[in-house]
Design a protein around this motif. Structure first.
Motif, mmCIF file in Angstrom:
data_model
loop_
_atom_site.group_PDB
_atom_site.id
_atom_site.type_symbol
_atom_site.label_atom_id
_atom_site.label_comp_id
_atom_site.label_asym_id
_atom_site.label_seq_id
_atom_site.Cartn_x
_atom_site.Cartn_y
_atom_site.Cartn_z
ATOM 1 N N VAL A 59 0.846 -1.192 0.000
ATOM 2 C CA VAL A 59 0.000 0.000 0.000
ATOM 3 C C VAL A 59 0.878 1.237 0.000
ATOM 4 O O VAL A 59 2.014 1.209 0.481
ATOM 5 N N PRO A 60 0.405 2.338 -0.534
ATOM 6 C CA PRO A 60 1.192 3.560 -0.531
ATOM 7 C C PRO A 60 1.476 4.043 0.897
ATOM 8 O O PRO A 60 0.701 3.805 1.821
ATOM 9 N N MET A 61 2.610 4.696 1.074
ATOM 10 C CA MET A 61 2.932 5.302 2.365
ATOM 11 C C MET A 61 1.788 6.232 2.746
ATOM 12 O O MET A 61 1.242 6.946 1.910
ATOM 13 N N GLY A 62 1.396 6.209 3.997
ATOM 14 C CA GLY A 62 0.330 7.074 4.465
ATOM 15 C C GLY A 62 -1.060 6.530 4.240
ATOM 16 O O GLY A 62 -2.039 7.140 4.650
ATOM 17 N N ASP A 63 -1.176 5.375 3.586
ATOM 18 C CA ASP A 63 -2.474 4.762 3.341
ATOM 19 C C ASP A 63 -3.190 4.576 4.680
ATOM 20 O O ASP A 63 -2.575 4.182 5.664
ATOM 21 N N GLU A 64 -4.459 4.865 4.722
ATOM 22 C CA GLU A 64 -5.184 4.837 5.992
ATOM 23 C C GLU A 64 -5.777 3.481 6.355
ATOM 24 O O GLU A 64 -6.462 3.358 7.350
ATOM 25 N N ARG A 65 -5.493 2.442 5.557
ATOM 26 C CA ARG A 65 -5.897 1.117 6.016
ATOM 27 C C ARG A 65 -5.141 0.829 7.309
ATOM 28 O O ARG A 65 -4.284 1.588 7.707
ATOM 29 N N ASP A 66 -5.388 -0.263 7.933
ATOM 30 C CA ASP A 66 -4.754 -0.580 9.209
ATOM 31 C C ASP A 66 -3.286 -0.965 9.004
ATOM 32 O O ASP A 66 -2.803 -1.967 9.493
ATOM 33 N N SER A 67 -2.592 -0.152 8.249
ATOM 34 C CA SER A 67 -1.215 -0.404 7.868
ATOM 35 C C SER A 67 -0.254 0.197 8.891
ATOM 36 O O SER A 67 -0.563 1.195 9.538
ATOM 37 N N VAL A 68 0.934 -0.396 8.997
ATOM 38 C CA VAL A 68 1.949 0.177 9.887
ATOM 39 C C VAL A 68 2.428 1.523 9.368
ATOM 40 O O VAL A 68 3.041 2.289 10.106
ATOM 41 N N ALA A 69 2.169 1.804 8.109
ATOM 42 C CA ALA A 69 2.607 3.062 7.509
ATOM 43 C C ALA A 69 1.472 4.064 7.354
ATOM 44 O O ALA A 69 1.514 4.932 6.495
ATOM 45 N N SER A 70 0.445 3.975 8.189
ATOM 46 C CA SER A 70 -0.644 4.939 8.106
ATOM 47 C C SER A 70 -0.305 6.183 8.922
ATOM 48 O O SER A 70 0.405 6.115 9.920
ATOM 49 N N GLU A 71 -0.814 7.300 8.470
ATOM 50 C CA GLU A 71 -0.605 8.562 9.196
ATOM 51 C C GLU A 71 -1.038 8.425 10.652
ATOM 52 O O GLU A 71 -0.370 8.898 11.560
ATOM 53 N N ALA A 72 -2.168 7.760 10.862
ATOM 54 C CA ALA A 72 -2.718 7.631 12.209
ATOM 55 C C ALA A 72 -1.790 6.858 13.138
ATOM 56 O O ALA A 72 -1.841 7.026 14.353
ATOM 57 N N ARG A 73 -0.925 6.017 12.601
ATOM 58 C CA ARG A 73 0.025 5.270 13.432
ATOM 59 C C ARG A 73 1.380 5.944 13.502
ATOM 60 O O ARG A 73 2.023 5.933 14.541
ATOM 61 N N VAL A 74 1.838 6.496 12.402
ATOM 62 C CA VAL A 74 3.210 7.017 12.356
ATOM 63 C C VAL A 74 3.360 8.323 13.114
ATOM 64 O O VAL A 74 4.290 8.485 13.916
ATOM 65 N N ARG A 75 2.481 9.275 12.879
ATOM 66 C CA ARG A 75 2.639 10.591 13.532
ATOM 67 C C ARG A 75 2.681 10.488 15.056
ATOM 68 O O ARG A 75 3.547 11.101 15.683
ATOM 69 N N PRO A 76 1.776 9.734 15.704
ATOM 70 C CA PRO A 76 1.865 9.622 17.165
ATOM 71 C C PRO A 76 3.161 8.952 17.634
ATOM 72 O O PRO A 76 3.700 9.296 18.681
ATOM 73 N N ARG A 77 3.662 8.013 16.850
ATOM 74 C CA ARG A 77 4.913 7.355 17.239
ATOM 75 C C ARG A 77 6.084 8.318 17.120
ATOM 76 O O ARG A 77 7.007 8.275 17.928
ATOM 77 N N ILE A 78 6.058 9.164 16.117
ATOM 78 C CA ILE A 78 7.103 10.181 15.999
ATOM 79 C C ILE A 78 7.035 11.104 17.206
ATOM 80 O O ILE A 78 8.049 11.400 17.838
ATOM 81 N N ALA A 79 5.834 11.541 17.557
ATOM 82 C CA ALA A 79 5.667 12.428 18.726
ATOM 83 C C ALA A 79 6.172 11.746 19.995
ATOM 84 O O ALA A 79 6.747 12.398 20.877
ATOM 85 N N GLY A 80 6.011 10.431 20.085
ATOM 86 C CA GLY A 80 6.474 9.688 21.248
ATOM 87 C C GLY A 80 7.980 9.646 21.380
ATOM 88 O O GLY A 80 8.507 9.280 22.434
ATOM 89 N N LEU A 81 8.689 10.029 20.331
ATOM 90 C CA LEU A 81 10.154 10.054 20.369
ATOM 91 C C LEU A 81 10.709 11.377 20.902
ATOM 92 O O LEU A 81 11.920 11.520 21.036
#
Length: 121
Positions: A59-81
């Motif tokens: 799937v494309p980067m940022g795809d909103e399916r339940d992917s590890v590369a979804s915006e909904a998953r990545v942005r909060p993890r970045i903030a957690g760093l």
């Protein structure tokens, strides 16, 4: 021993790897790079399409399916760093990945376009 909830699946026994536990960090990095490069050489043509069991491969980067590369998953993890690393730099890398041209092969598996296609150490 790993346990559910500490980042590893329950079926993967072991310990969390740290650089302190490596006798030869540079050698370990080189062997890991060789392993990743070997994985990249596998022809995915007969592999399954995007689905939950394979983290929605292709799937494309940022795809909103339940992917590890979804915006909904990545942005909060970045903030957690925050406080552990330069989150502005991590965000810039994420945004560059989102903006990268799609280099899907005939199989539909999307790989990021890079200057180098190897990960040698």
């Amino acid at each position: 021993m790993t346990s559910p909830g500490c980042g590893a699946p329950a079926w993967l026994p072991g310990r969390t790897a740290t650089a302190d536990g490596l006798a030869d960090p540079a050698g370990t990095a080189a062997r890991l790079a060789g392993f990743v490069a070997a994985l990249q050489r596998i022809d995915p043509a007969d592999g399954p399409g995007p689905q939950w069991s394979n983290a929605f491969r292709g799937v494309p980067m940022g795809d909103e399916r339940d992917s590890v590369a979804s915006e909904a998953r990545v942005r909060p993890r970045i903030a957690g760093l925050t406080g552990m690393t330069d989150t502005d730099a991590v965000t810039a890398v994420w945004e560059a990945a989102l903006a990268a041209p799609d280099s899907s092969s005939a199989t539909g598996v999307r790989r990021p376009a890079t200057d180098r296609d190897d990960v040698s150490a």
